[in-house]
Design an enzyme around this catalytic site. Structure first.
Site, short mmCIF file in Angstrom:
data_model
loop_
_atom_site.label_atom_id
_atom_site.label_comp_id
_atom_site.label_asym_id
_atom_site.label_seq_id
_atom_site.Cartn_x
_atom_site.Cartn_y
_atom_site.Cartn_z
N GLY A 1 35.84 52.55 42.13
CA GLY A 1 36.99 53.27 41.58
C GLY A 1 37.52 52.69 40.28
O GLY A 1 37.78 53.43 39.32
N THR B 1 40.98 51.20 59.07
CA THR B 1 41.84 52.31 58.61
C THR B 1 41.60 52.57 57.13
O THR B 1 41.60 51.63 56.32
CB THR B 1 43.32 51.97 58.89
N CYS C 1 32.63 38.59 36.09
CA CYS C 1 32.51 37.71 37.26
C CYS C 1 32.03 36.32 36.86
O CYS C 1 32.23 35.36 37.59
CB CYS C 1 31.54 38.31 38.26
N1 PLP Z 1 27.87 46.48 40.16
C1 PLP Z 1 28.05 46.48 38.84
C2 PLP Z 1 26.94 46.93 37.94
C3 PLP Z 1 29.26 46.03 38.30
O1 PLP Z 1 29.43 46.00 36.97
C4 PLP Z 1 30.28 45.59 39.18
C5 PLP Z 1 31.53 45.04 38.65
O2 PLP Z 1 31.58 44.47 37.57
C6 PLP Z 1 30.05 45.66 40.56
C7 PLP Z 1 28.83 46.10 41.01
C8 PLP Z 1 31.10 45.25 41.54
O3 PLP Z 1 32.10 46.25 41.62
P1 PLP Z 1 33.56 45.94 42.18
O4 PLP Z 1 34.29 45.18 41.13
O5 PLP Z 1 34.17 47.30 42.41
O6 PLP Z 1 33.40 45.19 43.45
#
Ligand code: PLP
Length: 368
Positions: free
Chosen positions: A188, A225, A312
């Protein structure tokens, strides 16, 4: 503030915000309750699922609401219970982590200097695999993968395919039923919806062992939920993105090209993935003698939000695994800078960023 970090989180779409607030104002609502308030909640949840399905080109029953992209990747990969998994060498940590937790042996298929997948190596890796996982668009470089082609190769060898479409949905037209995938992850907050909500598409008939068991929500495939306000916000954002897409993609691509021209003009700059089809909003660059953190800190002082590779991994000095897989030298891969635009960016913002860039690079470069 100039926000150029939409691949980390895109700004909340005003229509999604309004829909979330309205949903929260409806009062207590558990879609599993029998009473009238519960039935209203159930109707709103069903409506949100139908809207998501219409925007994504699939049936409502093929969609499971999750907490976001990471959970969707985990549910697909661990839920498919594969014997051996084939992934691309540039997958997101959410996919790599899910593979690790599944305990399945992993084969990584390489990419070339432009981030393009080696399809011959994919063909060689597929026989006997239990699952293939490939992203639709890379979060760092924006490089788009030929998923329909990958799906054909998987189908020819009877290997189910999971597609991480987290960065693509909202930026490209995506029709899930036409991808040829068995599982597709959507998030989202990457497309103008709220945090904490995502979707996993599961093609009818595809195997899925739930990760969370307990209640019967989501047809027993994801107990707990449901996040009703999140689901309503995601559905609204998806609908808005689909309606606005051709126009926003064109505008964003024009602004991206304008900024990219300025990036390329900086002495010692290199733009990565340039020779491949890419998302319309993403630039991944490195600069001689520069490290990500110094660049990001200098941009931040000017009120400009960008990212070093994937959000990340920011805060560490690790070289970007995506750039390493593309053959970039480790010292250079430590300096990844990602600009990712969104529909609200203006020419003035892009021109201000462009005007500051050469000076910033000269200041932070250890060769400067
Ligand atoms: N997959 C990709 C290619 C992404 O860029 C990201 C987030 O940077 C994710 C998965 C993880 O998504 P979320 O932040 O909604 O957990």
């Amino acid at each position: 503030m100039i926000y150029l970090d939409a691949n980390a989180t895109a700004p909340l779409h005003p229509a999604a915000r309004a829909a979330i607030l309205a949903a929260l104002d409806e009062g207590p609502a558990n879609a599993s309750s029998i009473h009238a308030a519960g039935q209203r909640a159930r109707a709103r949840l069903d409506g949100a699922r139908e809207q998501c399905a219409a925007a994504l080109g699939c049936t409502p029953r093929e969609l499971i609401f999750t907490s976001g992209g990471t959970e969707s990747d985990a549910l697909a990969i661990r839920g498919a219970q594969p014997g051996r998994v084939v992934i691309t060498a540039v997958e997101h940590p959410a996919v790599i982590g899910a593979c690790k937790q599944s305990g399945a042996p992993v084969v990584r298929v390489g990419v070339d200097g432009n981030g393009r997948l080696d399809l011959d190596a994919l063909d060689a890796a597929l026989p006997g695999a239990g699952l293939c996982s490939a992203m639709l668009a890379n979060n760092e470089t924006g490089v788009i993968f030929p998923v329909e082609e990958i799906a054909l190769r998987c189908r020819a060898r009877g290997v189910p395919l999971h597609v991480d479409a987290v960065q693509a949905v909202g930026k490209l037209p995506v029709r899930l039923s036409e991808l040829g995938a068995d599982y597709v992850a959507v998030s989202g907050h990457k497309l103008g919806g709220p945090h904490g909500i995502g979707l996993l598409y599961v093609r009818r008939g595809a195997r899925l062992t739930p990760l969370q068991i307990g209640g019967h929500q989501e047809e027993g495939r994801r107990a707990g939920t449901e996040n009703l306000a999140g689901a309503v916000g995601l559905a609204t954002a998806l609908r808005a993105a689909a309606a606005e897409l051709p126009e926003t993609a064109q505008r964003t691509a024009a602004l991206r090209d304008r900024l990219e021209a300025a990036v390329r003009a900086v002495p010692g700059a290199r733009v990565h993935g340039q020779g491949s089809p890419r998302l319309p909003n993403t630039i991944c660059a490195t600069f001689d003698g520069c490290e990500s953190e110094a660049l990001l800190a200098a941009l931040d002082l000017e009120g400009i939000c960008a990212s070093g590779g994937s959000a990340c991994s920011s805060g560490t000095l690790e070289p970007s695994p995506v750039l390493l897989a593309m053959g970039v030298e480790p010292s250079r891969a430590r300096g990844a800078l990602r600009f990712s635009l969104w529909s609200g960016n203006t020419e003035a913002e892009i021109d201000r960023t462009a005007a500051l860039l050469t000076g910033i690079v000269a200041r932070v470069s250890c060769r400067g």
